[in-house]
Design an enzyme around this catalytic site. Structure first.
Site, PDB file in Angstrom:
ATOM      1  N   SER B  45       0.811  -1.224   0.000  1.00 49.43           N
ATOM      2  CA  SER B  45       0.000   0.000   0.000  1.00 49.43           C
ATOM      3  C   SER B  45       0.843   1.272   0.000  1.00 49.43           C
ATOM      4  O   SER B  45       0.304   2.357  -0.195  1.00 49.43           O
ATOM      5  CB  SER B  45      -0.951   0.000   1.192  1.00 49.43           C
ATOM      6  OG  SER B  45      -0.242   0.307   2.367  1.00 49.43           O
ATOM      7  N   LYS B  82       1.630   4.569   6.982  1.00 48.51           N
ATOM      8  CA  LYS B  82       0.782   5.518   6.238  1.00 48.51           C
ATOM      9  C   LYS B  82       1.516   6.840   6.128  1.00 48.51           C
ATOM     10  O   LYS B  82       2.488   7.088   6.841  1.00 48.51           O
ATOM     11  CB  LYS B  82      -0.529   5.768   7.003  1.00 48.51           C
ATOM     12  CG  LYS B  82      -1.406   4.560   7.211  1.00 48.51           C
ATOM     13  CD  LYS B  82      -2.279   4.283   6.006  1.00 48.51           C
ATOM     14  CE  LYS B  82      -3.195   3.094   6.297  1.00 48.51           C
ATOM     15  NZ  LYS B  82      -3.926   2.667   5.117  1.00 48.51           N
TER      16      LYS B  82
END
Lengths: 435, 131
Positions: B45, B82
């Site tokens: 991701s 993230k």
């Protein structure tokens, strides 16, 4: 004792102590544990040696044998971990290097405690804010909560640290220099809890009606000197705010033993390193037996020279023993395999050493099914150790040496709830999800 | 907690290393050894930020996370990688991959930002790293 006399001392002693250190270390690498009741068990999952604040609040006591409270812990949803000495030694090293620049001198007193000296400027008598900043810094950098006790002497710094942890409304810092009247706080400390007092002296004090730290401080010095000489007087002086114990003095039983040396020539082969470590470990084991102690964990550390042109290399590894021991052969067998992990072919080593940790008194007999040898043989082994120590004392160190040979096949130790080597082994570092 | 200003004699200064020897990798990559932790990346991701599955991540726990930085957050019982983003005055955790939606952070709840990712190390030759 009036405020002015303590606050105006030029030198302050600070004691920095990790809160619930083992439990806190576990939570650093596993944030799921934050805010949960957690206990850490001693070697072989024997008894409780560290509790998170939440576990304390449940009334779980230190030293309780695990098998006795296991059901209860399960019922209350308490997380249980085995001792992970490699993690604690690594976190300890991080803690000490983080606090070191904050003080003038640092004495690493134990795995989770360090004394430091500090100049107390006349214009800024209150070091409370300094302590808060230090605490905040350690929490931010490492995620470890510490308590900071500040006082004019070591004995008082120890008491200050205790107050930093336990006083109602405390923010984790206690500075005796900013306390107007220390007497009520000293009266709240039982004589047995004064650092370095010992069982005999505290019993003598009790018999004379001296039951707390304040009474000891104020009793006539002459009586104290007649009863226990300079040791008692020094203790009293410390309680009065006059520093007598230098920063490297250890009045209490040693909790760690270290032997390390710099090499005259850099070590470049694994065989040499093995010999060096075996030598240092034999020395450390001898010290251990002299202190009538046994070690539960061994850390071996190595480092290259910072000045020789190649890149700096420094590393350490820890092994825990299934049963604490002071038998050189047992310690060698556990520690020598670490050499293979630490040695790097192209890193000439300048210094190496061994650190014996988790020290316990010889008198504490561990009855355990995994006892490596029958009692009779254990006695014979300790007699052998004593004989070797005598020979080496009489005829010079190294008269009788170990060939660093194996003794028995290693017994597996019970550490059923061990957390991983999250900070010490590249193949065990935690995973971060990118999903 | 905002402790008041102290005289400079009481606050430590980080000593600047003036080592004359060859450049050390550690010196180049690690601000403070005590607050540095290594993590292994799993998943794709963060591809768009140049971080892929199997990378070794150098994480500094002592840095204050700022918007724009790649952070390690503690979410749903695990470490998650993230990018911290400030969008219309609200903090958000973004992935760097089109199939992963951003995660709005509840303004009331303090997000557990565990550390700041500062370097990524990738082993190019298979079999030479500790994987």
């Amino acid at each position: 004792m009036p405020r002015s006399s303590w606050a105006s001392s030029h030198q302050a002693i600070v004691l920095i102590d990790g809160n619930n250190f083992y439990a806190s270390c576990e939570a650093v690498m596993d944030p799921a544990l934050l805010g949960r009741p957690l206990v850490v068990l001693s070697n072989n999952d024997g008894c409780i040696v560290s509790r998170s604040a939440e576990a304390r609040a449940l009334g779980i006591r230190m030293g309780q044998p695990y098998f006795q409270v296991r059901r209860e812990l399960e019922r209350q949803g308490v997380v249980v971990r085995s001792s992970n000495y490699a993690l604690y030694a690594d976190m300890s090293q991080r803690l000490m290097t983080t606090v070191e620049p904050w003080v003038e001198q640092l004495e690493i007193y134990s795995i989770d405690e360090a004394f430091g000296t500090l100049h107390r400027p006349a214009s800024h008598g209150d070091l409370h804010d300094w302590g808060r900043q230090l605490r905040h810094h350690v929490l931010c950098e490492l995620g470890l909560p510490v308590a900071v006790g500040i006082a004019p002497s070591k004995v008082l710094a120890k008491l200050a640290n205790r107050l930093a942890k336990t006083a109602p409304g405390s923010d984790g810092v206690w500075d005796f220099g900013s306390i107007a009247d220390p007497d009520p706080h000293l009266e709240a400390v039982a004589i047995e809890d004064v650092w370095g007092i010992g069982r005999q002296l505290s019993r003598w004090c009790r018999l004379r009606g001296i039951s707390h730290a304040r009474a000891l401080r104020d009793m006539p010095s002459g009586e104290l000197r007649r009863r226990c000489g300079v040791v008692g007087v020094r203790l009293q002086q410390e309680l009065r705010g006059h520093a007598c114990l230098p920063l490297d003095t250890l009045p209490a039983a040693k909790r760690e033993t270290c032997v390390s040396r710099s090499f005259s020539q850099p070590i470049t082969t694994q065989a040499q390193l093995r010999e060096a470590i075996a030598t240092y470990l034999s020395r450390a084991a001898e010290k251990l037996r002299r202190q009538r102690q046994q070690a539960g964990a061994i850390t071996v550390f190595v480092r290259s020279s910072p000045f020789n042109g190649t890149s700096f290399y420094s590393n350490s590894a820890t092994v825990t023993l299934p049963l604490a021991s002071s038998d050189t052969a047992v310690l060698l067998q556990a520690a020598l395999p670490l050499v293979e992990r630490l040695f790097k072919p192209h890193k000439p080593l300048q210094k190496a050493g061994v650190l014996l940790q988790d020290l316990q008194s010889e008198e504490i007999l561990q009855h355990h099914l995994l006892v490596p040898l029958p009692l009779e043989q254990q006695h014979r082994r300790s007699a052998l150790m004593a004989a070797i120590d005598r020979l080496n004392r009489h005829y010079g160190s190294g008269t009788v040496q170990w060939a660093a040979a194996g003794l028995q096949t290693p017994w597996q130790m019970r550490r059923s709830r061990l957390s991983g080597a999250a900070t010490t082994r590249l193949d065990a570092i935690p995973i971060v999800q990118a999903w | 907690m905002a402790p008041s200003a102290l005289p400079s004699s009481l606050t430590p200064t980080r000593l600047t290393a003036t080592r004359l020897t060859a450049t050390s990798l550690e010196e180049a990559l690690i601000r403070c050894r005590a607050s540095t932790v290594l993590l292994r990346v799993s998943g794709e991701s963060m591809q768009g930020a140049g971080i892929v599955h199997g990378d070794l991540l150098i994480v500094d726990r002592g840095l204050e996370p700022r918007p724009g930085q790649i952070v390690v957050a503690w979410l749903d019982g695990g470490f998650t990688l993230k990018r911290l983003v400030c969008h219309r005055g609200r903090l958000r955790l973004d992935a760097a991959h089109p199939s992963y939606p951003p995660l709005e952070l509840d303004p009331g709840a303090e997000p557990h930002l565990w550390g700041v990712a500062v370097h990524v190390i990738r082993t190019l030759e298979p079999g030479t790293g500790h994987r």
